[in-house]
Design a protein around this motif. Structure first.
Motif, PDB file in Angstrom:
ATOM      1  N   ALA B  87     -10.625  -9.401  13.205  1.00 50.66           N
ATOM      2  CA  ALA B  87     -10.055  -9.093  11.887  1.00 50.66           C
ATOM      3  C   ALA B  87      -9.056  -7.943  12.002  1.00 50.66           C
ATOM      4  N   ALA B 150      -7.995  -5.113   7.107  1.00 52.64           N
ATOM      5  CA  ALA B 150      -9.087  -5.617   7.957  1.00 52.64           C
ATOM      6  C   ALA B 150     -10.428  -5.441   7.247  1.00 52.64           C
ATOM      7  N   MET B 153     -10.761  -8.239   4.917  1.00 53.82           N
ATOM      8  CA  MET B 153     -11.124  -9.499   5.599  1.00 53.82           C
ATOM      9  C   MET B 153     -12.608  -9.531   5.884  1.00 53.82           C
TER      10      MET B 153
END
Ligand code: FAD
Ligand code: SF4
Ligand code: FES
Ligand code: FES
Lengths: 321, 159
Positions: B87, B150, B153
């Motif tokens: 990620a 990230a 995610m």
């Protein structure tokens, strides 16, 4: 394979006794804890040691104990763990703030409190690569015979820049030192002397094993002056503790790092109950300026650092009363 | 002096004979050919060499390899699994968190250490965690944005 470090033998004792034996058996051996000061200096050719005694495998050095009798911090406790300790943040705020103010987060994962208290003194002419120092014929502190900061001086003025020492000193902290004759306990302030080369009173065969802080009701705070908000050593760092006595007076203790070859405690009188704070703080500022002696060991002028120490101390002390 | 060390690198057990004075970065890049970890300064100043040791961010340029005996070391090469970027790697790619890319392995490893203990950091926490990692290209804004992305995610992936 590696050319970054000179050759040495690494010993990895699992107890303080084994570490003391290792020091005794190998004269000239150096202790290594987190290595964030020592290994950097070795990379730059500032430390020659045929043997390193790595303290990072000694579990006994990594404990923190806190109860009514005070606080005991093992010398091998990392600054990350110290900063994460909720009880210390609550009762000894300056210690928590100082541990968070050291270097960057990844340094603090390895860096220990013992290493922070014993870290080498620093100077613009010393913390440089080998070829840089060679171009100025080295200096008094290591391999040379002149001081570039005070050319007529006979003594190195490199500055002690550890953040933890002042924060511990305002609490009257002590250190336990293990050596060939057993364990001795001294005031933390007595661990140091005003000499940039020989800045510790510690014997080569001794190990700092713990820091002892008495119980306290004092409020405290630590802050430092630096160019960047992370990584930088203190150009000057100030810790202040303030205890209100039963008669309403404020007992203030102050200690400073980054200005002298040792951390310095500054004697300040208490602020009496009905005293005019304005006059008190003006006098405190003067006292601070007189109490420190910054030298040309950083890129920032000594006079500016002297004024900053006073301003910072006044601001921090005011915030506590 | 040579010694045998056993450790895990990116999940795989490894045994090697190394010199006592070998730094973790030289061991990883030299003996293990894991050249994703970068040396950006002469020791301890820049964070380019950041790896994880037992899940915590460490500067491999001032860490002795011998001190990693019995530990688990993770490098940028351990981020992707079965060819799929992590990620963090995807976020740095998509949010333009890398320019020359030299600081990026260290940034990603330091960010990974942060996200493991705090999966939903705010910008102040991201800045604090990356405080020891220098970048000469990006100006940091897009790096912080990448870490934030990230983290997002990670939240989407969570059940
Ligand atoms: C980029 C950078 C920035 C830094 N910024 C700061 C900063 O802002 N503030 C700050 O205070 N420090 C700073 N440091 C210095 C260093 O990271 C810290 O002082 C750290 O706490 C040192 O701890 P260590 O365990 O890594 O010590 P080591 O490097 O292992 O040891 C340092 C010294 O202490 C001795 N020693 C270690 N443990 C003991 C012990 N138990 N008994 C006796 N002697 C011992 C060693 O022999 C060595 O001489 C910085 C370092 C770098 C590389
Ligand atoms: S104060 Fe003088 S002797 Fe000490 S490190 Fe600096 S230049 Fe060298
Ligand atoms: S290479 Fe710069 S900190 Fe390690
Ligand atoms: S992207 Fe070039 S140094 Fe960070």
């Amino acid at each position: 394979m590696s050319r970054a470090l000179p050759k040495f033998r690494l010993l990895r004792p699992e107890s303080v006794e084994q570490a003391l034996d290792a020091l005794r058996a190998t004269p000239g051996a150096r202790l290594c804890a987190g290595g964030t000061d020592l290994i950097v200096n070795m990379r730059r050719g500032l430390v020659a040691a045929e043997t390193l005694v790595d303290l990072s495998g000694i579990g006994d050095l990594k404990t923190i104990g806190m109860d009514e009798s005070g606080l005991r911090i093992g010398a091998g406790v990392t600054l990350r763990d110290l900063a994460d300790h909720a009880g210390i943040a609550l009762s000894y705020r300056a210690i928590s703030q100082a541990s968070r103010a050291v270097a960057g987060p990844s340094h603090r994962e390895a860096a220990t409190i013992g290493g922070n208290l014993c870290q080498d003194t620093r100077c613009l002419y010393y913390n440089q690569s080998h070829w840089w120092r060679k171009s100025t014929d080295f200096c008094l502190k290591y391999r040379g015979d002149i001081c570039h900061v005070a050319p007529r001086g006979k003594r190195c003025r490199a500055a002690f820049c550890g953040d933890l020492a002042p924060a511990l000193m305002v609490y009257g902290a002590q250190v336990d030192i293990a050596g060939p004759k057993g364990i001795r306990r001294i005031a933390l302030t007595d661990l140091y002397r005003e000499d940039g080369t020989d800045y510790l009173t510690l014997g080569r065969d001794e190990i700092v094993i713990a820091v002892i802080v008495p119980p306290t009701d004092a409020a405290s705070v630590y802050d430092k002056i630096r160019v960047r908000g992370a990584i930088d050593f203190p150009l000057a760092g100030v810790a202040v503790a303030c205890l209100t006595t039963p008669d309403g007076a404020k007992q203030i203790s102050i200690a400073v790092t980054g200005t002298n070859s040792r951390p310095v405690g500054i004697d300040v009188p208490p602020l009496q109950d009905r005293e005019d704070p304005k006059a008190y703080f003006a006098a405190l500022g003067k006292r601070m300026q007189k109490g420190v002696s910054p030298q040309r060991t950083t890129t920032i002028a000594p006079h500016y650092r002297r004024l900053s120490v006073a301003a910072l101390a006044m601001r921090l002390a005011r915030s506590l009363i | 002096m040579k010694r045998i060390i056993t450790l895990k690198i990116n999940g795989a057990p490894v045994e090697d004979a190394i010199d006592d004075n070998v730094l973790l970065i030289d061991y990883l890049r030299g003996a293990r050919h894991l050249t994703g970890t970068k040396q950006g300064c002469d020791g301890g100043e820049c964070g380019a060499c950041t790896v994880l040791v037992d899940g915590r961010a460490r500067l491999s340029c001032i860490t002795l390899a011998a001190s990693c005996e019995g530990r688990e070391v993770e490098t940028i090469e351990g981020q992707a699994t079965n060819g799929r970027l992590s990620a963090l790697q995807r976020a740095f790619h998509q949010s333009l968190g890398a320019q020359c890319g030299f600081c990026t392995p260290g940034m990603i490893m330091a960010a990974d250490a942060l996200l493991r203990r705090n999966p939903t950091p705010d910008d102040t926490q991201i800045k604090a965690a990356l405080g020891g990692n220098l970048c000469r290209c990006t100006g940091y804004v897009k790096i912080i944005r990448s870490v934030r992305a990230a983290a997002g995610m990670g939240r989407e992936a969570a059940p």
